[in-house]
Scaffold this active site. Structure first.
Site, PDB file in Angstrom:
ATOM      1  N   GLY A  11       0.817  -1.176  -0.044  1.00 28.44           N
ATOM      2  CA  GLY A  11       0.046  -0.010   0.031  1.00 28.44           C
ATOM      3  C   GLY A  11       0.894   1.280   0.033  1.00 28.44           C
ATOM      4  O   GLY A  11       0.513   2.471   0.529  1.00 28.44           O
ATOM      5  N   MET A  90      -4.230  -7.244  -6.472  1.00 31.93           N
ATOM      6  CA  MET A  90      -3.615  -8.464  -7.499  1.00 31.93           C
ATOM      7  C   MET A  90      -4.593  -9.434  -7.835  1.00 31.93           C
ATOM      8  O   MET A  90      -4.525 -10.599  -8.202  1.00 31.93           O
ATOM      9  CB  MET A  90      -2.637  -9.166  -6.558  1.00 31.93           C
ATOM     10  CG  MET A  90      -1.349  -8.350  -6.200  1.00 31.93           C
ATOM     11  SD  MET A  90      -0.788  -7.375  -7.279  1.00 31.93           S
ATOM     12  CE  MET A  90       0.101  -8.833  -8.002  1.00 31.93           C
ATOM     13  N   ARG A  91      -5.995  -8.817  -8.204  1.00 34.77           N
ATOM     14  CA  ARG A  91      -7.004  -9.818  -8.653  1.00 34.77           C
ATOM     15  C   ARG A  91      -7.366  -9.015 -10.323  1.00 34.77           C
ATOM     16  O   ARG A  91      -7.213  -7.810 -10.446  1.00 34.77           O
ATOM     17  CB  ARG A  91      -8.227  -9.646  -8.092  1.00 34.77           C
ATOM     18  CG  ARG A  91      -8.143 -10.463  -6.838  1.00 34.77           C
ATOM     19  CD  ARG A  91      -9.612 -10.344  -6.157  1.00 34.77           C
ATOM     20  NE  ARG A  91     -10.746 -11.126  -6.948  1.00 34.77           N
ATOM     21  CZ  ARG A  91     -11.046 -12.190  -6.773  1.00 34.77           C
ATOM     22  NH1 ARG A  91     -10.183 -13.043  -6.184  1.00 34.77           N
ATOM     23  NH2 ARG A  91     -12.197 -12.504  -7.633  1.00 34.77           N
ATOM     24  N   ASN A 107      -5.208   2.277 -13.051  1.00 32.09           N
ATOM     25  CA  ASN A 107      -4.258   1.531 -12.590  1.00 32.09           C
ATOM     26  C   ASN A 107      -2.815   2.099 -12.710  1.00 32.09           C
ATOM     27  O   ASN A 107      -2.479   2.828 -13.575  1.00 32.09           O
ATOM     28  CB  ASN A 107      -4.228   0.033 -13.205  1.00 32.09           C
ATOM     29  CG  ASN A 107      -3.387  -0.818 -12.508  1.00 32.09           C
ATOM     30  OD1 ASN A 107      -3.254  -1.109 -11.461  1.00 32.09           O
ATOM     31  ND2 ASN A 107      -2.607  -1.881 -13.272  1.00 32.09           N
ATOM     32  N   HIS A 109       1.344   0.781 -12.997  1.00 34.26           N
ATOM     33  CA  HIS A 109       2.097  -0.631 -13.569  1.00 34.26           C
ATOM     34  C   HIS A 109       3.373  -0.128 -13.549  1.00 34.26           C
ATOM     35  O   HIS A 109       4.029   0.927 -14.093  1.00 34.26           O
ATOM     36  CB  HIS A 109       1.800  -0.856 -14.939  1.00 34.26           C
ATOM     37  CG  HIS A 109       2.493  -2.154 -15.193  1.00 34.26           C
ATOM     38  ND1 HIS A 109       2.064  -3.464 -14.734  1.00 34.26           N
ATOM     39  CD2 HIS A 109       3.541  -2.492 -16.047  1.00 34.26           C
ATOM     40  CE1 HIS A 109       3.032  -4.290 -15.216  1.00 34.26           C
ATOM     41  NE2 HIS A 109       3.717  -3.751 -15.953  1.00 34.26           N
TER      42      HIS A 109
HETATM   43  C1  GRF Z   1       3.198  -1.093  -7.555  1.00 37.24           C
HETATM   44  O1  GRF Z   1       4.642  -1.294  -7.843  1.00 37.24           O
HETATM   45  C2  GRF Z   1       2.395  -0.951  -8.697  1.00 37.24           C
HETATM   46  O2  GRF Z   1       2.799  -0.559  -9.732  1.00 37.24           O
HETATM   47  C3  GRF Z   1       1.894  -2.349  -8.847  1.00 37.24           C
HETATM   48  O3  GRF Z   1       1.959  -3.134  -7.685  1.00 37.24           O
HETATM   49  C4  GRF Z   1       2.767  -2.410  -6.815  1.00 37.24           C
HETATM   50  C5  GRF Z   1       2.186  -2.090  -5.423  1.00 37.24           C
HETATM   51  O4  GRF Z   1       2.801  -1.232  -4.464  1.00 37.24           O
HETATM   52  N1  GRF Z   1       0.654  -2.531  -9.659  1.00 37.24           N
HETATM   53  P1  GRF Z   1       2.176  -0.774  -3.187  1.00 37.24           P
HETATM   54  O5  GRF Z   1       1.210  -1.902  -2.440  1.00 37.24           O
HETATM   55  O6  GRF Z   1       1.366   0.279  -3.625  1.00 37.24           O
HETATM   56  O7  GRF Z   1       3.493  -0.433  -2.282  1.00 37.24           O
END
Ligand code: GRF
Length: 200
Positions: A11, A90-91, A107, A109
Site C-alpha cells: 500500500g 492483485m486480482r 491502474n 504499472h
Molecule cells: C506497485 O509497484 C504498482 O505499480 C503495482 O503493484 C505495486 C504495489 O505497491 N501495480 P504498493 O502496494 O502500492 O506498495
C-alpha cells in the site's frame, strides 16, 4: 469526488495518495474507502491509521470472479463511489465489473507499457536488461495492463543498479506520478479519444 482505492499488499501507493489528499493535492478527490482481497494487507493498516473505512473481501474457494466482483460492486454503489484507483490490487477484474465502471478505473504499472505487462514488471525489465524502464498510469479495460495510457515516466537502469535499487526508484516515481493522474481525473481534465488520452 468519492474515490475507492483497491490494494492487496504493502500500500505504498495508497499512502502516497493519502498524503497527497492531506496536502490538498487531490483537489475535490476524497479517498472514502479502501478495498482489499487480502485481510493481511499492510494497506489496510495505512487506511485505518488515516481514518479511512475499509472493506475486506477474501475470495472464497471456488468462488467465481463474477460473483466476487458483484459483491464489491454492491459495496461501491452503496458508498456512492465515483472513481476506482487500483494500487497493487492483485486480482483481475471481471468484464462485467470493468464495463460497469468503464472509464472510471485507473491502474498503476511499474514498467513502461506495453512492455513488461503482468505481475513482475520491475523484475522482468531488470532481467531483460533494458536501459530505460519506468512507470505507467493507465485506464483499465478488458485487456490485462492494456488500457489507454494516461501518464508515463521513464526511469533509467544504470549499470550499478540492483533489482532492489531499481525497485526503489520505480516506487519513488510511482508515488509522484499517481497523485498527479488522480488529480487530473478528479478535475475532469482527462479526455479519452479511442485509445488516446488528452489533457484539457
Ligand atoms: C506497485 O509497484 C504498482 O505499480 C503495482 O503493484 C505495486 C504495489 O505497491 N501495480 P504498493 O502496494 O502500492 O506498495
Amino acid at each position: 469526488m468519492k474515490i475507492a482505492v483497491f490494494a492487496s499488499g504493502n500500500g505504498s501507493n495508497l499512502q502516497a495518495l493519502i498524503d497527497a489528499e492531506k496536502a490538498g493535492e487531490l483537489s475535490s478527490g476524497e479517498i472514502t474507502l479502501v478495498i482489499s482481497d487480502n485481510p493481511g494487507a499492510y494497506a489496510l493498516k495505512r487506511a485505518e491509521e488515516a481514518g479511512i473505512p475499509t472493506y475486506v473481501q477474501a475470495p472464497k474457494p471456488g468462488e467465481t470472479r463474477v460473483s466476487f466482483d458483484e459483491k464489491v460492486t454492491e459495496v461501491l454503489r452503496k458508498k456512492g463511489i465515483e472513481f476506482i484507483v487500483l494500487a497493487g490490487f492483485m486480482r483481475i477484474l471481471s468484464d462485467a465489473f470493468v464495463d460497469e465502471f468503464a472509464g472510471k478505473i485507473m491502474n498503476i504499472h511499474p514498467a513502461l507499457l506495453p512492455s513488461f505487462k503482468g505481475a513482475c514488471g520491475i523484475k522482468d525489465a531488470f532481467e531483460y536488461g533494458v536501459k530505460i524502464t519506468g512507470v505507467t498510469v493507465h485506464f483499465v479495460d478488458n485487456v490485462l495492463d492494456g488500457g489507454p495510457v494516461i501518464l508515463q515516466e521513464a526511469v533509467p537502469v544504470l549499470p550499478e543498479d540492483t533489482l532492489e535499487s531499481l525497485e526503489e526508484k520505480i516506487h519513488e516515481a510511482e508515488h509522484k506520478l499517481y497523485p498527479l493522474a488522480v488529480r487530473r481525473f478528479v478535475d475532469g481534465k482527462i479526455k479519452l479519444e479511442g485509445r488516446k488520452v488528452f489533457f484539457k
